[in-house]
Design an enzyme around this catalytic site. Structure first.
Site, short mmCIF file in Angstrom:
data_model
loop_
_atom_site.label_atom_id
_atom_site.label_comp_id
_atom_site.label_asym_id
_atom_site.label_seq_id
_atom_site.Cartn_x
_atom_site.Cartn_y
_atom_site.Cartn_z
N ASP A 167 -6.25 -6.19 -2.11
CA ASP A 167 -4.87 -6.67 -2.26
C ASP A 167 -4.78 -7.80 -3.28
O ASP A 167 -3.83 -7.88 -4.05
CB ASP A 167 -4.31 -7.11 -0.92
N HIS A 179 0.83 -1.20 0.00
CA HIS A 179 0.00 0.00 0.00
C HIS A 179 0.86 1.26 0.00
O HIS A 179 1.94 1.27 0.59
CB HIS A 179 -0.88 0.04 1.25
N LYS A 197 5.06 7.10 7.73
CA LYS A 197 4.51 6.39 8.88
C LYS A 197 5.60 5.72 9.70
O LYS A 197 6.68 5.40 9.20
CB LYS A 197 3.45 5.39 8.48
N TYR A 201 0.59 1.71 13.91
CA TYR A 201 1.01 2.68 12.90
C TYR A 201 0.83 4.07 13.47
O TYR A 201 -0.17 4.36 14.10
CB TYR A 201 0.12 2.63 11.65
#
Length: 181
Positions: free
Chosen positions: A168, A63, A72, A132
């Protein structure tokens, strides 16, 4: 806590905590604004914290975000994961470079992923929780997904993928994604 630059991905860092262990278990700092700032990252830029739980074999990714991208901090807070970063910043000296990491609850290492890099991981334990810290609010219109099994990337996923999202499973190849940008 110490910061170590990741050679395969320019601008990526591993933040390794210093655990304090005794008969009760351990304690460690998983985020330190001063250490983050010392490598040129603005600790105040992070606006969202998220958590995912996966079971063994689950694969999430690859992603990334279009537009300004998304930086991140990623940490496996419980269990163990195989983590992958792909540098897709055309002006980066490590463009198309790949970084592979094992993140686990035993080390509590945090990986900093710069904006413009694709990210994915696979759960290696029966349960894996991934935390995250993200520098932009999520906008689903900016979501980009790349095929986890793209032969051009040849990512050595350690386990067969037992489960993944439909998004995905149906993701386009890296070549297709790059044509659209």
């Amino acid at each position: 806590m110490k910061a170590t630059e990741v050679p395969a991905i320019t601008g990526a860092y591993l933040f390794e905590p210093t655990p304090y262990a005794d008969e009760r278990g351990f304690f460690c700092r998983t985020f330190d604004a001063d250490v983050v700032r010392s490598v040129g990252i603005d600790p105040d830029a992070f606006v969202q914290d998220s958590l995912s739980r996966s079971v063994r074999g689950v694969l999430r990714g690859l992603h990334l975000r279009s537009g300004a991208g998304e930086a991140k901090l990623v940490r496996c807070s419980y269990g163990r994961i195989f983590d992958v970063v792909v540098d897709l910043r055309a002006d980066s000296p490590t463009y198309r470079g790949l970084g592979f990491f094992e993140l686990s609850d035993e080390t509590q290492v945090t990986l900093y992923i710069p904006a413009g890099c694709a990210h994915g991981f696979q759960a290696l334990t029966e349960t894996a929780d991934v935390s995250y810290r993200i520098d932009r609010p999520h906008d689903p219109a900016e979501d980009v997904t790349i095929a986890f099994d793209d032969p051009e990337l040849a990512i050595p996923w350690p386990l067969p993928a037992t489960s993944m999202s439909q998004r995905d499973r149906e993701a386009p190849s890296l070549a297709e994604v790059l044509k659209q940008q």
